[in-house]
Design an enzyme around this catalytic site. Structure first.
Site, mmCIF file in Angstrom:
data_model
loop_
_atom_site.group_PDB
_atom_site.id
_atom_site.type_symbol
_atom_site.label_atom_id
_atom_site.label_comp_id
_atom_site.label_asym_id
_atom_site.label_seq_id
_atom_site.Cartn_x
_atom_site.Cartn_y
_atom_site.Cartn_z
ATOM 1 N N GLN A 88 0.834 -1.209 0.000
ATOM 2 C CA GLN A 88 0.000 0.000 0.000
ATOM 3 C C GLN A 88 0.869 1.260 0.000
ATOM 4 O O GLN A 88 1.951 1.260 0.584
ATOM 5 C CB GLN A 88 -0.854 0.019 1.269
ATOM 6 C CG GLN A 88 -1.771 -1.158 1.424
ATOM 7 C CD GLN A 88 -2.972 -1.074 0.507
ATOM 8 O OE1 GLN A 88 -3.131 -1.885 -0.393
ATOM 9 N NE2 GLN A 88 -3.815 -0.090 0.710
ATOM 10 N N HIS A 89 0.351 2.325 -0.593
ATOM 11 C CA HIS A 89 0.988 3.646 -0.485
ATOM 12 C C HIS A 89 0.305 4.411 0.655
ATOM 13 O O HIS A 89 -0.830 4.094 1.033
ATOM 14 C CB HIS A 89 0.856 4.394 -1.811
ATOM 15 C CG HIS A 89 1.862 3.955 -2.830
ATOM 16 N ND1 HIS A 89 2.542 4.825 -3.649
ATOM 17 C CD2 HIS A 89 2.316 2.714 -3.153
ATOM 18 C CE1 HIS A 89 3.363 4.156 -4.428
ATOM 19 N NE2 HIS A 89 3.231 2.862 -4.149
ATOM 20 N N PRO A 90 0.989 5.424 1.216
ATOM 21 C CA PRO A 90 0.414 6.136 2.375
ATOM 22 C C PRO A 90 -0.663 7.132 1.941
ATOM 23 O O PRO A 90 -0.400 8.323 1.731
ATOM 24 C CB PRO A 90 1.636 6.852 2.981
ATOM 25 C CG PRO A 90 2.579 7.027 1.845
ATOM 26 C CD PRO A 90 2.332 5.923 0.870
#
Ligand SMILES: CC(C)(COP(=O)(O)OP(=O)(O)OC[C@H]1O[C@@H](n2cnc3c(N)ncnc32)[C@H](O)[C@@H]1OP(=O)(O)O)[C@@H](O)C(=O)NCCC(=O)NCCS
Length: 211
Positions: free
Chosen positions: A81-83
């Site tokens: 996941q990306h933030p």
């Protein structure tokens, strides 16, 4: 002149030593005995148990995979996941070194990824192109259908498919599934496996003999 492409030959025989195709990128991983990692796989901080294998173009991040798993081509286990909660979800906020923005990367963010492992049991079959999302646990003997996106835990010996993946049916009755889990044949020593290999072909007879 037509160009003739020679297929790259994968050695037919497995060996007790893991067989890992040259084109793979593997960072801090563990592979058990009789394992095989197919062409163009990318694995990060993951473990893969004895006899499990992957076909080509498989990605596995921060995951624990049991023994005797069959992982089809183009599967992705734990796409990271990306933030999304940050102003920017781009690499610049955590892969800071690459962009020469800071002296270090954001290790806390990578630790967050590490804390959302995917855990896959023994004798699990994952169909072509399936995606298993972060933190999911898949029980022993389960099947994930081709193209599924698995967002929730999967019960042992159940078959799931679709986007998002939903149970289709069970492979066996709950009673038989429980007995198979109790026998845990995947933990048998090699000699026992050799002596009883044919027993794996018939579930009723197997339970009568070993259950
Ligand atoms: C999931 C799977 C194991 C189910 O096999 P099955 O039990 O024989 O299932 P059926 O073909 O009888 O289908 C049962 C239902 O599930 C649906 N279904 C089957 N596979 C599906 C899939 N991958 N995605 C979505 N739905 C699926 C069928 O449309 C059917 O729906 P219906 O009851 O509404 O008609 C199989 O379809 C599959 O995806 N196998 C993976 C093959 C693969 O990727 N091989 C790679 C080489 S290892």
């Amino acid at each position: 002149m037509p160009v003739i492409y020679q297929p790259i030959k994968t050695p037919a025989n497995r060996s007790i030593v893991p067989l890992i195709e040259e084109s793979c990128e593997i960072i801090n991983c563990f592979a058990g005995e009789w394992t095989a990692i197919g062409r163009n796989n990318k694995l990060i901080e993951s473990s893969i148990g004895d006899y499990s294998y992957t076909m080509e173009d498989v990605t596995i991040n921060y995951s624990e995979i049991g023994k005797f798993c069959s992982i089809a081509s183009h599967v992705c286990i734990n796409p990271v996941q990306h933030p999304m909660d940050r102003v920017s979800q781009h690499h610049i906020t955590y892969r800071r070194l690459q962009y020469q923005l800071k002296e270090n990367d954001d290790e806390a963010f990578f630790d967050w990824r590490r804390s959302h492992k995917v855990k896959i049991g023994h004798d699990v079959w994952i169909g072509h192109g399936a995606i298993i999302m972060k933190g999911v646990e898949i029980g022993n003997g389960a099947v994930v259908g081709a193209g599924a996106v698995v967002t929730k835990n999967v019960e042992p010996y159940s078959i799931v498919a679709g986007v998002p993946a939903k149970p289709i049916r069970k492979r066996f009755s709950d009673e038989i599934a429980a007995k198979l889990e109790k026998v845990s044949w995947w933990d048998w020593p090699r000699e026992k496996l050799e002596n009883h290999l044919d027993d794996l072909n018939d579930v009723e007879l197997f339970i009568k003999k070993h259950g």
